[in-house]
Design an enzyme around this catalytic site. Structure first.
Site, PDB file in Angstrom:
ATOM      1  N   ARG A   1     -11.978 -16.609  -8.935  1.00  0.00           N
ATOM      2  CA  ARG A   1     -13.172 -17.094  -8.246  1.00  0.00           C
ATOM      3  C   ARG A   1     -12.902 -18.358  -7.440  1.00  0.00           C
ATOM      4  NH1 ARG A   1     -14.844 -15.861 -13.504  1.00  0.00           N
ATOM      5  NH2 ARG A   1     -16.306 -14.109 -13.718  1.00  0.00           N
TER       6      ARG A   1
ATOM      7  N   ARG B   1      -1.745 -12.200 -10.253  1.00  0.00           N
ATOM      8  CA  ARG B   1      -1.198 -11.218 -11.180  1.00  0.00           C
ATOM      9  C   ARG B   1      -1.343  -9.803 -10.643  1.00  0.00           C
ATOM     10  NH1 ARG B   1      -4.153 -13.348 -16.566  1.00  0.00           N
ATOM     11  NH2 ARG B   1      -5.750 -13.668 -14.979  1.00  0.00           N
TER      12      ARG B   1
ATOM     13  N   ALA C   1      -5.804 -26.864 -11.303  1.00  0.00           N
ATOM     14  CA  ALA C   1      -5.838 -25.822 -12.337  1.00  0.00           C
ATOM     15  C   ALA C   1      -5.660 -26.460 -13.715  1.00  0.00           C
ATOM     16  CB  ALA C   1      -4.753 -24.785 -12.048  1.00  0.00           C
ATOM     17  N   ARG C   2      -4.440 -26.471 -14.218  1.00  0.00           N
ATOM     18  CA  ARG C   2      -4.100 -27.126 -15.468  1.00  0.00           C
ATOM     19  C   ARG C   2      -2.782 -27.858 -15.271  1.00  0.00           C
ATOM     20  NH1 ARG C   2      -8.628 -26.723 -16.458  1.00  0.00           N
ATOM     21  NH2 ARG C   2      -9.684 -25.752 -18.240  1.00  0.00           N
TER      22      ARG C   2
ATOM     23  N   GLU D   1      -2.091 -34.893 -20.119  1.00  0.00           N
ATOM     24  CA  GLU D   1      -3.355 -35.574 -19.809  1.00  0.00           C
ATOM     25  C   GLU D   1      -3.969 -36.263 -21.037  1.00  0.00           C
ATOM     26  OE1 GLU D   1      -7.506 -33.850 -18.043  1.00  0.00           O
ATOM     27  OE2 GLU D   1      -5.656 -33.195 -17.089  1.00  0.00           O
TER      28      GLU D   1
ATOM     29  N   HIS E   1      -9.372 -35.691 -13.266  1.00  0.00           N
ATOM     30  CA  HIS E   1      -9.918 -34.400 -13.714  1.00  0.00           C
ATOM     31  C   HIS E   1     -11.420 -34.306 -13.435  1.00  0.00           C
ATOM     32  CE1 HIS E   1      -8.911 -30.900 -16.607  1.00  0.00           C
ATOM     33  NE2 HIS E   1      -9.846 -30.538 -15.737  1.00  0.00           N
ATOM     34  N   ILE E   2     -11.774 -34.397 -12.161  1.00  0.00           N
ATOM     35  CA  ILE E   2     -13.189 -34.411 -11.770  1.00  0.00           C
ATOM     36  C   ILE E   2     -13.557 -33.291 -10.798  1.00  0.00           C
ATOM     37  CG2 ILE E   2     -13.543 -36.864 -12.214  1.00  0.00           C
ATOM     38  CD1 ILE E   2     -13.105 -37.341  -9.196  1.00  0.00           C
TER      39      ILE E   2
END
Length: 322
Positions: free
Chosen positions: A155, A176, A236-237, A266, A284-285
């Site tokens: 998304r 993927r 993302a991460r 983090e 991380h906002i």
């Protein structure tokens, strides 16, 4: 009356509805709860509303003897041992969809700020270093008409691609699985393997989930594939990127710059990252629009109440338990 534990104060008044039906306890400190603290609270809880940094592993889940639902106040849920929860018949829910546009907007904010050196310019002006226009003052890389590479076309990745249409960009994506033809056509997307995407993209934006396969997906070898004028964006991460390799690539100008909203350990940064001028660092906002955050509260409250009332929640991560 059911008991619900919330590991961090949430914005707005969305928890009031939960309080009218349940005993609600909120962790009182403005910081991430520790695993030890969580273990001391979870035994008598029927539900827990967690944050993405909370370590909801098998030990914590086993300690929650009465737990019926774990509601993660995030779209990602890599902090939760979903297999352990499923084995106990505990529902795991998250907050997808509502943060898509806010997160995509912020990925673009990082992209533009990094490419056009906006943060460096802000710092220059504030410290009194701006003495007038100059032909070579903070010259950056341009965005319009360039090639964007999206890694993870869910998304949020698709929303980032949609915004690229306004910049007349060529957009490559790696996922993927390939998207349907009509989606590729609508968003002007071209599928590419990761290596091709990294070699050809002027901007690489990461939107894949953190899994064993995507941990350090972008490491030293991948960074060397990128153009020296390329920009890496990660909303993302953190562990998707090998932060040590990124620091080296930025220091040696293997790539032009990076915009980061997430970090490998983090909230800690890899040594040397904060000293680099060619990286924009955000805390991380990406989803931190007020409307979005309030909608996220509504989602977790709705799903917690649904489970406690014996109903199927809307955003169920482990549907096999129902």
């Amino acid at each position: 009356m059911y008991s619900v534990y919330v590991t961090r104060k949430l914005p707005g008044q969305g928890l009031d509805r939960l309080r009218s039906l349940c005993n609600v306890t909120i962790f009182p400190e403005d910081r991430n709860i520790t695993k030890a603290e969580l273990l001391g609270e979870i035994a008598q809880q029927d539900a827990v509303i967690t944050m993405l940094a909370d370590p909801i592993d098998a030990e914590v889940i086993a300690a929650g003897e009465k737990l019926k639902v774990i509601a993660n106040y995030a779209v990602g849920f890599n902090n939760i041992d979903t297999a352990a929860a499923s084995a106990r018949g505990i529902a795991v829910v998250n907050t997808p969809d509502v943060l898509t546009d806010a997160s995509a907007d912020f990925a673009w904010a990082l992209l533009l700020a990094t490419a056009r050196r906006a943060i460096e310019g802000d710092s220059l002006v504030r410290r009194g270093g701006f003495v007038g226009w100059a032909p070579e003052l903070l010259v950056g890389v341009e965005v319009h008409g360039k090639t964007l590479g999206i890694v993870g076309a869910g998304r949020i990745g698709q929303a980032v691609a949609r915004r690229a249409l306004g910049f007349n960009m060529r957009t490559l994506y790696h996922n993927r699985s390939r998207l349907p033809d009509h989606v590729e056509k609508e968003l002007n997307l071209t599928y590419a393997d990761l290596g091709t995407l990294l070699k050809e993209a002027d901007f690489v934006s990461l939107h894949c989930p953190l899994t064993p396969e995507t941990r350090h997906l972008i490491g030293a070898a991948e960074l060397r594939l990128m153009k020296p004028t390329a920009v890496l964006i990660n909303t993302a991460r953190g562990p998707v990127v090998d932060e040590a390799a990124l620091v080296q690539a930025l220091r040696e100008r293997t790539i032009y710059g990076a915009g980061l909203d997430v970090y490998e350990a983090e909230p800690a940064l890899h040594p040397g990252l904060a000293e680099l001028s060619n990286v924009v660092l955000a805390p991380h906002i990406a989803s931190a629009g007020m409307e979005t955050r309030l909608k996220m509260v509504d989602l977790v409250v709705n799903d917690v109440l649904a489970v406690l009332q014996g109903e199927r929640p809307r955003n169920l991560v482990n549907p096999q338990i129902f």
